[in-house]
Design an enzyme around this catalytic site. Structure first.
Site, PDB file in Angstrom:
ATOM      1  N   HIS A  83      -3.099  -0.496  -6.176  1.00 28.53           N
ATOM      2  CA  HIS A  83      -3.094  -1.797  -5.503  1.00 28.53           C
ATOM      3  C   HIS A  83      -4.061  -1.864  -4.324  1.00 28.53           C
ATOM      4  O   HIS A  83      -4.334  -0.861  -3.678  1.00 28.53           O
ATOM      5  CB  HIS A  83      -1.678  -2.106  -4.988  1.00 28.53           C
ATOM      6  CG  HIS A  83      -0.644  -2.018  -6.046  1.00 28.53           C
ATOM      7  ND1 HIS A  83       0.292  -1.008  -6.080  1.00 28.53           N
ATOM      8  CD2 HIS A  83      -0.411  -2.784  -7.139  1.00 28.53           C
ATOM      9  CE1 HIS A  83       1.076  -1.174  -7.141  1.00 28.53           C
ATOM     10  NE2 HIS A  83       0.662  -2.243  -7.800  1.00 28.53           N
ATOM     11  N   CYS A  89      -1.495   4.885  -6.590  1.00 31.57           N
ATOM     12  CA  CYS A  89      -1.332   3.483  -6.209  1.00 31.57           C
ATOM     13  C   CYS A  89      -2.616   2.756  -6.579  1.00 31.57           C
ATOM     14  O   CYS A  89      -3.670   3.042  -6.024  1.00 31.57           O
ATOM     15  CB  CYS A  89      -1.078   3.341  -4.709  1.00 31.57           C
ATOM     16  SG  CYS A  89      -1.116   1.600  -4.182  1.00 31.57           S
ATOM     17  N   ASP A 101      -3.791  14.932  -2.098  1.00 32.98           N
ATOM     18  CA  ASP A 101      -4.659  13.768  -2.100  1.00 32.98           C
ATOM     19  C   ASP A 101      -5.935  14.098  -2.869  1.00 32.98           C
ATOM     20  O   ASP A 101      -6.294  15.257  -3.032  1.00 32.98           O
ATOM     21  CB  ASP A 101      -4.976  13.395  -0.645  1.00 32.98           C
ATOM     22  CG  ASP A 101      -5.959  12.260  -0.540  1.00 32.98           C
ATOM     23  OD1 ASP A 101      -5.671  11.170  -1.073  1.00 32.98           O
ATOM     24  OD2 ASP A 101      -7.023  12.458   0.066  1.00 32.98           O
ATOM     25  N   ASP A 122      -9.555  12.119  -2.880  1.00 34.92           N
ATOM     26  CA  ASP A 122     -10.863  11.942  -2.240  1.00 34.92           C
ATOM     27  C   ASP A 122     -10.902  12.596  -0.863  1.00 34.92           C
ATOM     28  O   ASP A 122     -10.141  12.226   0.020  1.00 34.92           O
ATOM     29  CB  ASP A 122     -11.194  10.453  -2.134  1.00 34.92           C
ATOM     30  CG  ASP A 122     -11.216   9.780  -3.492  1.00 34.92           C
ATOM     31  OD1 ASP A 122     -12.051  10.182  -4.322  1.00 34.92           O
ATOM     32  OD2 ASP A 122     -10.385   8.880  -3.727  1.00 34.92           O
ATOM     33  N   CYS A 147       2.423  -3.371  -1.283  1.00 39.08           N
ATOM     34  CA  CYS A 147       3.299  -2.632  -2.200  1.00 39.08           C
ATOM     35  C   CYS A 147       3.972  -1.457  -1.476  1.00 39.08           C
ATOM     36  O   CYS A 147       3.560  -1.076  -0.382  1.00 39.08           O
ATOM     37  CB  CYS A 147       2.478  -2.097  -3.383  1.00 39.08           C
ATOM     38  SG  CYS A 147       1.217  -0.901  -2.885  1.00 39.08           S
ATOM     39  N   CYS A 199       3.993   1.548  -2.763  1.00 37.96           N
ATOM     40  CA  CYS A 199       3.393   2.806  -3.193  1.00 37.96           C
ATOM     41  C   CYS A 199       2.098   3.152  -2.472  1.00 37.96           C
ATOM     42  O   CYS A 199       1.614   4.279  -2.586  1.00 37.96           O
ATOM     43  CB  CYS A 199       3.183   2.831  -4.709  1.00 37.96           C
ATOM     44  SG  CYS A 199       2.137   1.527  -5.381  1.00 37.96           S
TER      45      CYS A 199
END
Length: 178
Positions: free
Chosen positions: A85, A83, A12, A14, A91, A93
């Site tokens: 979105h 992703c 990941d 952040d 979605c 993702c």
């Protein structure tokens, strides 16, 4: 776990690689001092490293997907699965949905049961990893401490395989235990 050969590690952005857990534009993002060492450790052991991140600010026009790809390339990632979105779009993702992991699996012919996911949010990163059988490593940086203690109820059915102080601790643990 020692019998597993790890094919790739999803990481990941952040709160895991750097930042505060909140959105920071790629031009302003600074990795933690130990992050580049952690990424190098994984790469030196012939493990593919993939960024795996929700970045809904792309859908708001606050950054572009190419700015994120460039950032991850400069950090030495083999690829990035992003992703763009808004979570309300539904979605496949947006983590905790496994769409990004499934996309990576297809693109790189990965056995997701032989991958690991390092992240700071239980309700997204750990749930996504769990849904595909990946090794789950929660870091205490970013949202990690709060995710483990104050928001544990949002992912109470999943137990991380390891709780790491930070990305470097996570990478070392993977090298020693997987």
């Amino acid at each position: 776990m020692n019998s597993k050969k790890i094919e790739a590690v999803f990481i990941d952005r952040d709160g895991t690689i750097g930042g505060t857990g909140h959105f920071i534009h790629p031009k302003d993002f600074t990795p933690y001092p130990f992050s580049k060492t952690a990424l190098k450790l994984l790469k030196d052991n012939n493990i593919k490293i993939f960024a795996c991140t929700n970045q809904h600010r792309i859908s708001k026009g606050e950054a572009t997907i190419s700015e994120f790809y460039n950032e991850f390339k400069l950090l030495g990632f083999d690829d990035a699965f992003i992703c763009p979105h808004n979570p309300s779009e539904g979605c496949d993702c947006h983590k905790p949905n496994p769409g990004l992991l499934l996309e990576a699996s297809k693109k790189y012919n990965l056995d997701l049961m032989k991958t690991a996911f390092i992240g700071d949010v239980g309700s997204t990163d750990m749930l996504a990893a769990h849904s595909v059988g990946a090794i789950k490593v929660l870091v205490l940086t970013g949202w990690g401490n709060g995710s483990l203690h104050h928001h544990r109820h949002t992912w109470s059915n999943v137990v991380p395989d390891y709780i790491a102080e930070n990305l470097l601790d996570a990478a070392k643990w993977l090298m020693d235990n997987v």
